[in-house]
Design a protein around this motif. Structure first.
Motif, PDB file in Angstrom:
ATOM      1  N   UNK A  13      36.487  -3.035  52.733  1.00  0.00           N
ATOM      2  CA  UNK A  13      35.527  -3.644  51.977  1.00  0.00           C
ATOM      3  C   UNK A  13      35.314  -3.011  50.600  1.00  0.00           C
ATOM      4  N   UNK A  14      36.217  -2.853  49.764  1.00  0.00           N
ATOM      5  CA  UNK A  14      36.134  -2.040  48.653  1.00  0.00           C
ATOM      6  C   UNK A  14      36.610  -2.912  47.178  1.00  0.00           C
ATOM      7  N   UNK A  15      36.294  -4.110  47.551  1.00  0.00           N
ATOM      8  CA  UNK A  15      36.511  -5.195  46.282  1.00  0.00           C
ATOM      9  C   UNK A  15      35.878  -4.804  45.110  1.00  0.00           C
ATOM     10  N   UNK A  16      34.810  -4.268  44.955  1.00  0.00           N
ATOM     11  CA  UNK A  16      34.037  -3.901  43.912  1.00  0.00           C
ATOM     12  C   UNK A  16      34.562  -2.701  42.945  1.00  0.00           C
ATOM     13  N   UNK A  17      35.500  -1.890  43.750  1.00  0.00           N
ATOM     14  CA  UNK A  17      35.827  -0.671  43.083  1.00  0.00           C
ATOM     15  C   UNK A  17      37.412  -0.523  43.173  1.00  0.00           C
ATOM     16  N   UNK A  18      38.159  -1.280  43.961  1.00  0.00           N
ATOM     17  CA  UNK A  18      39.362  -0.871  44.157  1.00  0.00           C
ATOM     18  C   UNK A  18      40.254  -1.059  42.891  1.00  0.00           C
ATOM     19  N   UNK A  19      40.061  -2.351  42.278  1.00  0.00           N
ATOM     20  CA  UNK A  19      40.828  -2.574  41.192  1.00  0.00           C
ATOM     21  C   UNK A  19      40.799  -1.398  39.971  1.00  0.00           C
ATOM     22  N   UNK A  20      39.518  -0.798  39.806  1.00  0.00           N
ATOM     23  CA  UNK A  20      39.597   0.201  38.763  1.00  0.00           C
ATOM     24  C   UNK A  20      40.305   1.474  39.078  1.00  0.00           C
ATOM     25  N   UNK A  21      40.300   1.677  40.303  1.00  0.00           N
ATOM     26  CA  UNK A  21      40.899   2.907  40.923  1.00  0.00           C
ATOM     27  C   UNK A  21      42.606   2.636  40.818  1.00  0.00           C
ATOM     28  N   UNK A  22      42.863   1.742  41.117  1.00  0.00           N
ATOM     29  CA  UNK A  22      44.265   1.395  41.174  1.00  0.00           C
ATOM     30  C   UNK A  22      44.924   1.262  39.596  1.00  0.00           C
ATOM     31  N   UNK A  23      43.987   0.694  38.782  1.00  0.00           N
ATOM     32  CA  UNK A  23      44.426   0.524  37.308  1.00  0.00           C
ATOM     33  C   UNK A  23      44.542   1.946  36.495  1.00  0.00           C
ATOM     34  N   UNK A  24      43.628   3.046  37.308  1.00  0.00           N
ATOM     35  CA  UNK A  24      43.755   4.299  36.848  1.00  0.00           C
ATOM     36  C   UNK A  24      44.886   5.362  36.961  1.00  0.00           C
ATOM     37  N   UNK A  25      45.586   4.959  37.931  1.00  0.00           N
ATOM     38  CA  UNK A  25      46.730   5.600  38.558  1.00  0.00           C
ATOM     39  C   UNK A  25      48.157   4.965  38.826  1.00  0.00           C
ATOM     40  N   UNK A  26      48.070   3.494  38.414  1.00  0.00           N
ATOM     41  CA  UNK A  26      49.340   2.980  38.585  1.00  0.00           C
ATOM     42  C   UNK A  26      50.447   3.144  37.797  1.00  0.00           C
ATOM     43  N   UNK A  83      40.010   8.128  47.246  1.00  0.00           N
ATOM     44  CA  UNK A  83      39.455   6.945  47.740  1.00  0.00           C
ATOM     45  C   UNK A  83      38.999   5.935  46.776  1.00  0.00           C
ATOM     46  N   UNK A  84      38.649   4.586  47.345  1.00  0.00           N
ATOM     47  CA  UNK A  84      38.616   3.537  46.383  1.00  0.00           C
ATOM     48  C   UNK A  84      37.453   3.558  45.399  1.00  0.00           C
ATOM     49  N   UNK A  85      36.662   4.271  45.610  1.00  0.00           N
ATOM     50  CA  UNK A  85      35.413   4.458  44.670  1.00  0.00           C
ATOM     51  C   UNK A  85      35.541   5.709  43.641  1.00  0.00           C
ATOM     52  N   UNK A  86      36.995   6.121  43.603  1.00  0.00           N
ATOM     53  CA  UNK A  86      37.352   7.209  42.746  1.00  0.00           C
ATOM     54  C   UNK A  86      38.346   6.513  41.792  1.00  0.00           C
ATOM     55  N   UNK A  87      38.700   7.489  40.711  1.00  0.00           N
ATOM     56  CA  UNK A  87      39.571   6.825  39.716  1.00  0.00           C
ATOM     57  C   UNK A  87      39.939   8.318  38.902  1.00  0.00           C
ATOM     58  N   UNK A  88      41.177   8.019  38.418  1.00  0.00           N
ATOM     59  CA  UNK A  88      41.817   9.140  37.490  1.00  0.00           C
ATOM     60  C   UNK A  88      41.230   8.975  36.112  1.00  0.00           C
ATOM     61  N   UNK A  89      40.671  10.116  35.458  1.00  0.00           N
ATOM     62  CA  UNK A  89      40.009  10.002  34.272  1.00  0.00           C
ATOM     63  C   UNK A  89      41.269   9.825  33.189  1.00  0.00           C
ATOM     64  N   UNK A  90      41.263   8.949  32.094  1.00  0.00           N
ATOM     65  CA  UNK A  90      42.206   8.747  31.282  1.00  0.00           C
ATOM     66  C   UNK A  90      42.463  10.138  30.367  1.00  0.00           C
ATOM     67  N   UNK A  91      43.596  10.154  29.805  1.00  0.00           N
ATOM     68  CA  UNK A  91      43.967  11.188  28.991  1.00  0.00           C
ATOM     69  C   UNK A  91      44.863  12.507  29.837  1.00  0.00           C
ATOM     70  N   UNK A  92      45.166  12.260  30.951  1.00  0.00           N
ATOM     71  CA  UNK A  92      45.861  13.331  31.920  1.00  0.00           C
ATOM     72  C   UNK A  92      47.316  12.749  32.293  1.00  0.00           C
ATOM     73  N   UNK A  93      48.355  13.632  32.359  1.00  0.00           N
ATOM     74  CA  UNK A  93      49.591  13.352  32.715  1.00  0.00           C
ATOM     75  C   UNK A  93      49.589  13.820  34.052  1.00  0.00           C
ATOM     76  N   UNK A  94      49.413  13.145  35.152  1.00  0.00           N
ATOM     77  CA  UNK A  94      49.782  13.637  36.501  1.00  0.00           C
ATOM     78  C   UNK A  94      51.055  14.432  36.929  1.00  0.00           C
ATOM     79  N   UNK A  95      52.054  14.026  36.603  1.00  0.00           N
ATOM     80  CA  UNK A  95      53.216  14.432  36.847  1.00  0.00           C
ATOM     81  C   UNK A  95      53.466  15.725  36.329  1.00  0.00           C
ATOM     82  N   UNK A  96      52.911  16.018  35.187  1.00  0.00           N
ATOM     83  CA  UNK A  96      52.933  17.436  34.429  1.00  0.00           C
ATOM     84  C   UNK A  96      52.766  18.482  35.409  1.00  0.00           C
TER      85      UNK A  96
END
Length: 627
Positions: A13-26, A83-96
């Motif tokens: 039941x994470x419909x309110x936050x899941x999209x933000x999370x996935x957009x930040x990391x996809x 978690x669904x109510x988390x997201x990656x802050x923009x401006x970072x390169x994860x694979x580095x």
């Protein structure tokens, strides 16, 4: 060769936050795996926009089981857990982060609240897809690296994870803790590791059950040497001890802990808070100054402990020491560091005691408080109304706000404008809420309006005897020597409000009536005058009491503090020396030292230093004094 990453999530039941999370990391992951534990909202539909690897898992009251189910589907080199109510802050390169190909990576996680505050902690969120790495614990699940002897190599990620799941209200957070408590108890019973005992302590800590928190923190400690969470454990243990009145033990723990962990800001901050609450103002000052040097850093830190919160604490310390000028400077520095509702409220409350000119307050609000939308303005109005601040009337008129009738009336009462107060009198029928009982009493007393006394009765829950006393006051008659506690409180609140709106003649009139009825009311009135910087009047009142009873400890303490604040050093020395002999406490000794530190009597200074060290071993500043 570039390493691949699988994002593995468990959701419900994470419909309110899941999209933000996935957009930040996809853009940074090669595979997205979603394990759903029983959603009944649009969560699965949203997930399908990003991946077809969606699996169902029956919830069995075990977070680690669900986590392990999710990572079992991963096919990439590394696994990222969010978690669904988390997201990656923009401006970072994860694979580095993966260039060194370490076994796992620790992330900084910023937990934000709806109140605009935040606290940071660290956790492992990225690790090799290795069958030897898996999750443990039904609750507070974690990777099996705490007691693992495989010699895994760790690193620190440069990425920041933001968690926005906190802060709907303290009650909701407490409800969540209570809901998880049975799982935590079961985990501790089956597997009493240092980490589980620590989390059990944190659970009780969150419920403000400090006795039980202490029990589990102390059980955890010998099992937690060299663990990442040990600084947080020691900090929370010390805080809990202080909360149950064992400040000396708390400070003893933190004295050793801060030497082992000198860069843990939160630990130093809590040490400062405990020192301040115990009256050790010099040590508290040193702690908060150190926090400012450190900034926000450490394994678990509340946002601002190394910046604006430290400034606010220093402001309070300086006010307690009687240095209102330095106190004000620190509030402004806090505002310069971060403009938040909490700091603005703190500043506005202080302006009432400082009697700061209205135009200066308005300029500071304009400078430090951004009003970008209606909600920002509403928040300011709520603060001004809650404080009964004289500027409420100014801002209502400036922005042409159509407020509720009772708010308009209250704004006029506290406006410091007699004509506005008369308009409030005409509209007093709009005051029908219990929260405005004291406001109506102020209005009624200002005009001696007898007709409002009946209106006061239900708002302040007054009995017939109390109404009679109020009538006597309005008629200028002598007050009885004995009255109810609630009516006493109401009259002293009325005194304070008269000071705030600068109705000094009315204040003097009421104060004289109170002092005529009971001599000890002079002490309460003196404290009130001291609070609002009417020090000479307070000294005069207290001096009359002292002349009649020169052994009253409370009177002597107040006189000592007021003389010290106003640089009447000989008088302050006399009063503090009396207290040191007849009612010794740490604050008296600290003040005595302040009074002689610039003298030429080296012997007296050394003797007092030794005396303080012997009597108060938790006072660290004494050992560092060099003459």
């Amino acid at each position: 060769m570039t390493n691949t990453i699988s994002l593995c999530m468990i959701v419900k039941d994470e419909e309110s936050v899941l999209e933000r999370c996935l957009d930040s990391v996809k853009e940074f992951v090669d595979e997205i795996i979603i394990v759903d534990t029983g959603s009944i909202d649009r969560t699965p539909d949203i997930a399908r926009k990003y991946t077809d690897k969606i699996y169902s898992f029956e919830w069995i009251n075990d977070f680690s089981a669900a986590r392990n189910e999710s990572i079992g589907y991963a096919t990439s080199d590394y696994i990222l857990v969010l978690d669904a109510d988390e997201y990656l802050e923009s401006g970072y390169e994860l694979k580095k982060d993966l260039q060194e190909e370490l076994d796992f990576y620790v992330f900084n996680i910023k937990n934000t609240t709806n109140q605009g505050t935040a606290f940071n902690h660290t956790a492992v969120r990225l690790f090799k897809n290795n069958f030897e790495l898996y999750y443990e614990n039904r609750l507070h699940e974690h990777l099996n690296i705490i007691d693992n002897h495989k010699n895994f190599i760790s690193g620190t990620s440069n990425c920041l994870i933001v968690h926005s799941g906190y802060g709907d209200s303290n009650k909701l957070e407490e409800k969540k803790v209570n809901r998880n408590l049975p799982l935590m108890k079961l985990e501790v019973k089956e597997n009493p590791t240092g980490y589980n005992l620590f989390n059990m302590g944190k659970t009780y800590f969150g419920l403000h059950d400090y006795m039980k928190a202490i029990e589990f923190f102390k059980r955890s400690y010998p099992l937690s040497k060299d663990r990442m969470y040990l600084p947080e454990l020691l900090t929370k243990l010390a805080y809990s001890l202080a909360e149950i009145g064992q400040s000396d033990e708390a400070l003893s723990i933190l004295r050793d802990a801060t030497s082992i962990y000198p860069n843990e800001t939160e630990m130093k901050y809590i040490q400062g808070v405990i020192y301040k609450n115990a009256g050790y103002y010099r040590d508290a000052e040193d702690c908060f100054l150190r926090c400012l040097e450190l900034g926000d850093q450490g394994t678990a830190v509340t946002e601002g402990s190394g910046s604006f919160r430290a400034h606010l604490e220093l402001s309070e310390v300086y006010e307690l020491q009687g240095d209102l000028s330095e106190s004000y400077k620190k509030k402004i520095q806090a505002l310069e560091t971060k403009s938040s509702l909490e700091i603005i409220f703190n500043y506005l409350e202080f302006t009432l005691r400082m009697n700061q000119p209205a135009d200066e307050i308005i300029q500071n609000i304009k400078k430090f408080y951004k009003m970008d939308n209606i909600q920002d303005l509403q928040n300011l109005m709520n603060m001004l109304y809650g404080l009964r601040h004289p500027l409420l009337h100014y801002y209502l008129e400036k922005f042409k706000i159509e407020a509720d009738a009772h708010i308009n009336v209250v704004s006029m009462i506290y406006s410091k404008d007699k004509q506005a107060m008369k308009r409030a009198l005409d509209q007093s029928g709009n005051i029908t809420k219990e929260e405005n009982g004291e406001d109506l009493l102020l209005l009624a007393y200002a005009f001696k309006e007898m007709t409002l006394i009946t209106q006061l009765q239900p708002l302040m829950n007054l009995g017939s005897k109390e109404l009679k006393v109020i009538r006597m006051l309005f008629e200028g008659k002598a007050l009885p020597g004995s009255m109810s506690v609630s009516l006493e409180r109401a009259f002293f609140v009325l005194c304070e409000k008269l000071i705030i709106i600068e109705e000094f003649d009315l204040f003097q009139e009421l104060a004289e009536k109170l002092m005529e009825s009971k001599r000890n009311y002079k002490i309460t009135l003196s404290k009130l005058l001291k609070k609002y910087k009417f020090d000479e009047l307070a000294i005069d009142l207290l001096t009359t009491l002292y002349n009649n009873e020169n052994s009253n400890i409370e009177v002597i303490q107040l006189l000592g503090d007021l003389c010290f604040r106003n640089n009447y050093l000989e008088d302050a020395t006399f009063f503090y020396n009396y207290l040191k002999k007849n009612n010794p406490n740490y604050q008296v000794y600290e003040r005595c030292f302040e009074l002689i530190k610039n003298s030429n009597d080296e012997f007296e200074k050394v003797q007092l230093q030794k005396e303080i060290s012997k009597l108060y071993p938790t006072a660290l500043w004494v050992a560092n004094i060099q003459f």
